[in-house]
Design a protein around this motif. Sequence first.
Motif: not given
Length: 177
Positions: A59-71
Amino acid sequence: MTRLMASVASARDVEAFEALFRHYGPRVRAFMLRQTRDISLAEELMQETMMTVWNKADLFYPERGTVDAWVFTVARNLRTSAFRKMKRPVFDPTDPAFVPDEPLEPGEQLERTDDAERLRLAMKDLPPEQLEVLKYAFFDDISHRKLAAKLGLPVGTIKSRIRMAFGKLRKALEDAE
């Protein structure tokens, strides 16, 4: 980090997840500790966060934001859910709202039944227009203003009819005693 997350998402790469865990685990635990001030809860929420990262990496999409922000968004959402669960009131079966009233003594019950019957009989003797406004106002809980609009009468007329009905009921109940 984006490459590691892509490996976890696409190939369920355990080594990539271990690298993510080593990087984010301590940071998420520190974040949770600052938020909760409880080491065991912080540890539990960190574990839950990392399990969610593993299970929902796709469900992580790099175009929507960073891994840091998602985690950390996952972490924050889990912390919020945990706080909501913790703040639910505990059911107290002794709370007066849940304890039924004591049964009435037989004499009291008989008196109330008699009072209700006298009131019913007294209401039958009211003129129909007074009985109608009483039923709407007290049994259907309609305000005087709405009742006036419904019946096409002035509010003063509604109030007068209610007042006259009360007077007649009071007199009939006093006479019945």
